[in-house]
Design an enzyme around this catalytic site. Structure first.
Site, PDB file in Angstrom:
ATOM      1  N   TYR A 158      10.616  -6.232  -4.386  1.00 11.89           N
ATOM      2  CA  TYR A 158       9.165  -6.012  -4.239  1.00 11.89           C
ATOM      3  C   TYR A 158       8.412  -7.316  -4.519  1.00 11.89           C
ATOM      4  O   TYR A 158       7.527  -7.719  -3.752  1.00 11.89           O
ATOM      5  CB  TYR A 158       8.738  -4.906  -5.205  1.00 11.89           C
ATOM      6  N   LYS A 162       6.115  -9.521  -1.892  1.00  5.74           N
ATOM      7  CA  LYS A 162       4.687  -9.723  -2.125  1.00  5.74           C
ATOM      8  C   LYS A 162       4.350 -11.206  -2.313  1.00  5.74           C
ATOM      9  O   LYS A 162       3.242 -11.639  -1.988  1.00  5.74           O
ATOM     10  CB  LYS A 162       4.224  -8.898  -3.329  1.00  5.74           C
TER      11      LYS A 162
END
Ligand code: NAP
Length: 251
Positions: A158, A162
């Site tokens: 994640y 990002k």
């Protein structure tokens, strides 16, 4: 005069959570809204949102479309252009998390997160810049995360996706600034949505809140308001920036 009067926005992942709040906030400010979702389970929610947006006096349509699929994004953007006639604002919001310690993370989990969170941003941006270049104006807003800046144990995929969104955002801002197309990212902290439902109650939640100077999780409206700022002319000299909306978590 409403901040987005006469504009058309496309928002990915708006059947729930942050995307839904952005769609409503934008419609309140006069924008026509094309929005997406991916799962069959969300079709009814999308229909209800469409009704709610139309009741606010704008044109609105929900599309079931996988943001991680390049060909699907091309079809989507062509459909939206045929129906709405323009795309002035693109919010790349769709995202997932498949958290796991690196020792246990599978290549499939890694690929799913990259495809939905990062490749989606490439897929959609590549399509929307064509009409924006023709119109000589546009605002692209990419949903990153404070985790992309800070990292977090158990969230390497994640965080990498990002952080990738931030590098992409800055590059697009440099490439397309001369065409009057702005590209910015938002890095929310913990926001109360399905994605963070595991944080809602109990000791865990209190521990996280203790690390946030403002002492609370964000509501979706907190993120929607900053997205509205970046979409509107209020931010006409802002590009290539990452705005943290995290209650001070990152300081
Ligand atoms: P959420 O409540 O889980 O909602 C996710 C939305 O994305 C849903 O509308 C979902 O559609 C859609 N979606 C998922 N995969 C998709 C795909 N492949 N194609 C199109 N749509 C897809 O998530 P959220 O908390 O609102 O998060 C929104 C964004 O903010 C994400 O990018 C997330 O990483 C980021 N963010 C969230 C937080 C937080 O604390 N919540 C913090 C920082 C950043 P379906 O309903 O069809 O599944």
């Amino acid at each position: 005069m409403k901040l987005l009067a006469g504009k058309t926005a496309i928002i990915t992942g708006a059947s729930r959570g942050i995307g839904e709040a952005i769609a409503i906030r934008f419609a309140e400010e006069g924008a026509n809204i094309a929005f997406t979702y991916v799962s069959d389970n969300s079709a009814e929610k999308a229909r209800l949102l469409e009704e709610k947006l139309i009741a606010l006096g704008v044109k609105a349509k929900g599309y079931q479309s996988n943001a991680g699929d390049f060909a699907a994004c091309e079809v989507l953007v062509n459909d939206v252009l045929a129906t709405f006639g323009a795309i002035d604002i693109c919010v790349n919001n769709a995202g997932i998390s498949k958290d796991n310690l690196l020792l246990r993370m599978t290549p499939e989990q890694w690929d799913d997160v990259m495809q939905t969170n990062l490749k989606s941003v490439f897929n959609m941006t590549k399509q929307v810049i064509r009409p924006m270049m023709k119109a000589k104006s546009g605002s692209i807003i990419n949903m990153s995360s404070v985790i992309g800046e800070m990292g977090n144990a158990g969230q390497s995929s994640y965080a990498a996706s990002k952080a990738g969104v931030i590098g992409f955002t800055k590059s697009v801002a440099k490439e397309l600034g001369s065409r009057n197309i702005r590209c910015n990212a938002i890095a929310p902290g913990f926001v109360e949505t399905d994605m963070t439902s595991y944080l809602k109650e109990g000791e865990g939640a209190e521990k996280y809140k203790a690390g946030i100077p403002l002492g609370r999780f964000a509501g979706t409206i907190d993120i929607a308001n900053v997205t509205l700022f970046l979409a509107s002319n209020l931010s006409s000299y802002v590009t290539g920036q990452v705005i943290s909306v995290c209650g001070g978590l990152n300081i």
